[in-house]
Each structure stands twice: as structure tokens, then as C-alpha cells.
Design a protein around this motif. Structure first.
Motif, PDB file in Angstrom:
ATOM      1  N   THR A  51       0.812  -1.214   0.000  1.00  0.00           N
ATOM      2  CA  THR A  51       0.000   0.000   0.000  1.00  0.00           C
ATOM      3  C   THR A  51       0.847   1.266   0.000  1.00  0.00           C
ATOM      4  OG1 THR A  51      -0.132  -0.003   2.422  1.00  0.00           O
ATOM      5  CG2 THR A  51      -1.889  -1.135   1.229  1.00  0.00           C
ATOM      6  N   LYS A 133      -9.053  -0.375   6.384  1.00  0.00           N
ATOM      7  CA  LYS A 133      -9.461   0.967   5.976  1.00  0.00           C
ATOM      8  C   LYS A 133      -9.004   2.019   6.998  1.00  0.00           C
ATOM      9  CE  LYS A 133     -13.608   0.005   3.184  1.00  0.00           C
ATOM     10  NZ  LYS A 133     -13.290   0.791   1.991  1.00  0.00           N
ATOM     11  N   ARG A 140     -11.745   8.821  -0.564  1.00  0.00           N
ATOM     12  CA  ARG A 140     -12.419   8.402  -1.796  1.00  0.00           C
ATOM     13  C   ARG A 140     -11.988   9.287  -2.969  1.00  0.00           C
ATOM     14  NH1 ARG A 140     -15.843   3.686  -1.495  1.00  0.00           N
ATOM     15  NH2 ARG A 140     -16.370   3.457   0.705  1.00  0.00           N
ATOM     16  N   SER A 153     -11.580   4.519   1.619  1.00  0.00           N
ATOM     17  CA  SER A 153     -11.502   3.985   0.264  1.00  0.00           C
ATOM     18  C   SER A 153     -10.728   2.673   0.116  1.00  0.00           C
ATOM     19  CB  SER A 153     -10.870   5.034  -0.658  1.00  0.00           C
ATOM     20  OG  SER A 153     -11.009   4.684  -2.008  1.00  0.00           O
ATOM     21  N   TYR A 154      -9.567   2.549   0.776  1.00  0.00           N
ATOM     22  CA  TYR A 154      -8.672   1.416   0.486  1.00  0.00           C
ATOM     23  C   TYR A 154      -8.566   0.466   1.666  1.00  0.00           C
ATOM     24  CZ  TYR A 154      -4.550  -1.136  -1.140  1.00  0.00           C
ATOM     25  OH  TYR A 154      -3.686  -2.121  -1.530  1.00  0.00           O
ATOM     26  N   PRO A 155      -8.685  -0.847   1.410  1.00  0.00           N
ATOM     27  CA  PRO A 155      -9.088  -1.492   0.161  1.00  0.00           C
ATOM     28  C   PRO A 155     -10.610  -1.497   0.018  1.00  0.00           C
ATOM     29  CG  PRO A 155      -8.642  -3.163   1.801  1.00  0.00           C
ATOM     30  CD  PRO A 155      -8.345  -1.831   2.466  1.00  0.00           C
ATOM     31  N   SER A 156     -11.090  -1.727  -1.174  1.00  0.00           N
ATOM     32  CA  SER A 156     -12.523  -1.747  -1.417  1.00  0.00           C
ATOM     33  C   SER A 156     -13.177  -2.892  -0.643  1.00  0.00           C
ATOM     34  CB  SER A 156     -12.794  -1.927  -2.915  1.00  0.00           C
ATOM     35  OG  SER A 156     -14.145  -2.269  -3.133  1.00  0.00           O
ATOM     36  N   HIS A 207     -14.478   4.400  -5.998  1.00  0.00           N
ATOM     37  CA  HIS A 207     -13.211   3.734  -5.689  1.00  0.00           C
ATOM     38  C   HIS A 207     -12.189   3.951  -6.800  1.00  0.00           C
ATOM     39  CE1 HIS A 207     -13.569   1.561  -1.942  1.00  0.00           C
ATOM     40  NE2 HIS A 207     -14.758   1.101  -2.281  1.00  0.00           N
ATOM     41  N   ASP A 211      -7.850   0.444  -5.336  1.00  0.00           N
ATOM     42  CA  ASP A 211      -8.684  -0.012  -4.218  1.00  0.00           C
ATOM     43  C   ASP A 211      -9.251  -1.388  -4.520  1.00  0.00           C
ATOM     44  OD1 ASP A 211      -8.274   2.467  -3.050  1.00  0.00           O
ATOM     45  OD2 ASP A 211     -10.189   3.287  -3.733  1.00  0.00           O
TER      46      ASP A 211
END
Length: 242
Positions: A51, A133, A140, A153-156, A207, A211
Motif C-alpha cells: 500500500t 481501511k 475516496r 476507500s482502500y481497500p474496497s 473507488h 482499491d
């Protein structure tokens, strides 16, 4: 995988029996579970390390290019489709699918354990996604959102849960005894659902593509880990030496 697990446990049992004076027959299974935990924790650590690339200009360029390409295909028909698919990846969508899966399991396979296993995989993916998250804390995309969102947003979460849940269903389908054509149709349908849920989050503007990629990777980690543990439990119950 069961055969490989059984062979590993057998060799581990022989090794421990030779090295230990007082040998516990459950010890090989405990060691194997610990190894499985190390694998999943190591996989998550690698995921977290990856990441760091979120901050690079190169990834930002790819995210922008892919997003622009996907949203360039926005039409009323596709918007309706991807909104539907994103709802399939919501909690109510999973409740409907789990209910249908429960009925199939009870009426066709006469077993409910598969529903319990799939629910556990989904729960693990959901809980770990919320933790990730908060840890990564990525905002976002700053483009128009076609659906409302409240979390980071991360990860979806949609991509991660879809890969974990429907990916585990794909594993189950490969185990079930059924006509080959039906098996292939189900697998293709489940893959389509996974990809559609992932793409829907980019299409709807909520996203970044990275993501989705991160969610898919994390979901696969949980599928591999859970399959390993479930097979291990089944072998343990059948092992006459335990």
C-alpha cells in the motif's frame, strides 16, 4: 489440497514422534494451524507494505487513466446494471444469496456446514476490511459519486468481500459432484459477479482501481487461509490417531 495436507501432517507426525519422548497426536495439527496463521499474517503484511505504492505518482497516473476509461462508457443501461451489481455486494445482497445458498445446501446437499463456512469467510473479510481501511486511511476519489458512500476507500470492501465470499463459493463448486457443464456455468457466473462488483465501484466513481486490486488480493488471502483451515479440521476429525 487435502492430500497435500495429509501428507504434510503425516511427515510432521513422524518427525515429532522421533524427536519427542512424550508425543501428543494433536500437535501436528496445532503446528499446521500456526503455520497457516503465519501465512495469512505474512500475506497481510506484504499487502500493507504494497500500500506504500498508493503514494506514488505512477500509481496515481494509472488510477486516473483506468478510471477515465471506465467512466467514459457510462450509459443509463450500464449505470442501472452496475448499481444493481454494487447492491449485490452490499449486506442485503449477501443475506439474499446466503438464504438461497442455505436452501440449496439443505435440500440438495443435505448439509448446512457449507453455509456456515461461507458466512465465516465473509465475516472475516468484512471485519479485516474495516480494520485495514482505518489503518491505511485513504480518501475516496474526488469525482462524481453515483451512489452514496460513508467509509474510507482502500481497500474496497465490496471487492474484498466479493472475492472472499464468491471466491470461496467457486472453491465449493469445484468440490461438488455435478454435471461438468453446470459446474463451468456456475464458476463463470461467480467470476462474472466478482468482476462486475469490482468494476461497478470504479464505474460509480466511489473507488480507485487500486482499491479494487487491493480488495481482490486481500480477499484471495482469506479464501486460501480458510480453505486450508477447513480442510485441516476435516482431516483432524477423520484421523484415527487423534
Amino acid at each position: 489440497m487435502k492430500q497435500s495436507l495429509f501428507a504434510f501432517i503425516k511427515s510432521l507426525r513422524e518427525f515429532l514422534a522421533n524427536k519427542l519422548n512424550q508425543y501428543n497426536t494433536t500437535l501436528p495439527y496445532v503446528i499446521t494451524v500456526i503455520i497457516a496463521l503465519i501465512i495469512v499474517v505474512g500475506g497481510i503484511n506484504i499487502f500493507v507494505e504494497l500500500t506504500e505504492t498508493l503514494k506514488t505518482e505512477t500509481l496515481a497516473t494509472y488510477d486516473t487513466a483506468i478510471t477515465d476509461y471506465v467512466i467514459s462508457y457510462r450509459t443509463p443501461t450500464l449505470t442501472r446494471y452496475f448499481k444493481f451489481m454494487t447492491h449485490v455486494g452490499d449486506i442485503y445482497g449477501y443475506l439474499i444469496v446466503l438464504t438461497a445458498f442455505l436452501l440449496v445446501s439443505l435440500l440438495v446437499f443435505k448439509r448446512w456446514k457449507y453455509v456456515l463456512q461461507a458466512s465465516l469467510v465473509l465475516a472475516l473479510a468484512t471485519i479485516s476490511n474495516m480494520m485495514l481501511k482505518r489503518f491505511i486511511d485513504r480518501a475516496r476519489p474526488g469525482i462524481e459519486h453515483l451512489v452514496s458512500v460513508e467509509t474510507l476507500s482502500y481497500p474496497s470492501g465490496h471487492a474484498m468481500s466479493a472475492m472472499a465470499f464468491y471466491g470461496f463459493l467457486i472453491f465449493l463448486v469445484t468440490k461438488f459432484t455435478m454435471h461438468k457443464v453446470m459446474k463451468y456455468v456456475l464458476i463463470i457466473a461467480l467470476i462474472t459477479i466478482i468482476l462486475s462488483i469490482g468494476i461497478s465501484r470504479i464505474y460509480l466513481g466511489v473507488h480507485f482501481p487500486s482499491d479494487i486490486a487491493g480488495g481482490f488480493i486481500a480477499g484471495i488471502i482469506w479464501v486460501v487461509f480458510c480453505v486450508l483451515v477447513f480442510d485441516l479440521i476435516q482431516l483432524f476429525r477423520r484421523d484415527p490417531q487423534t
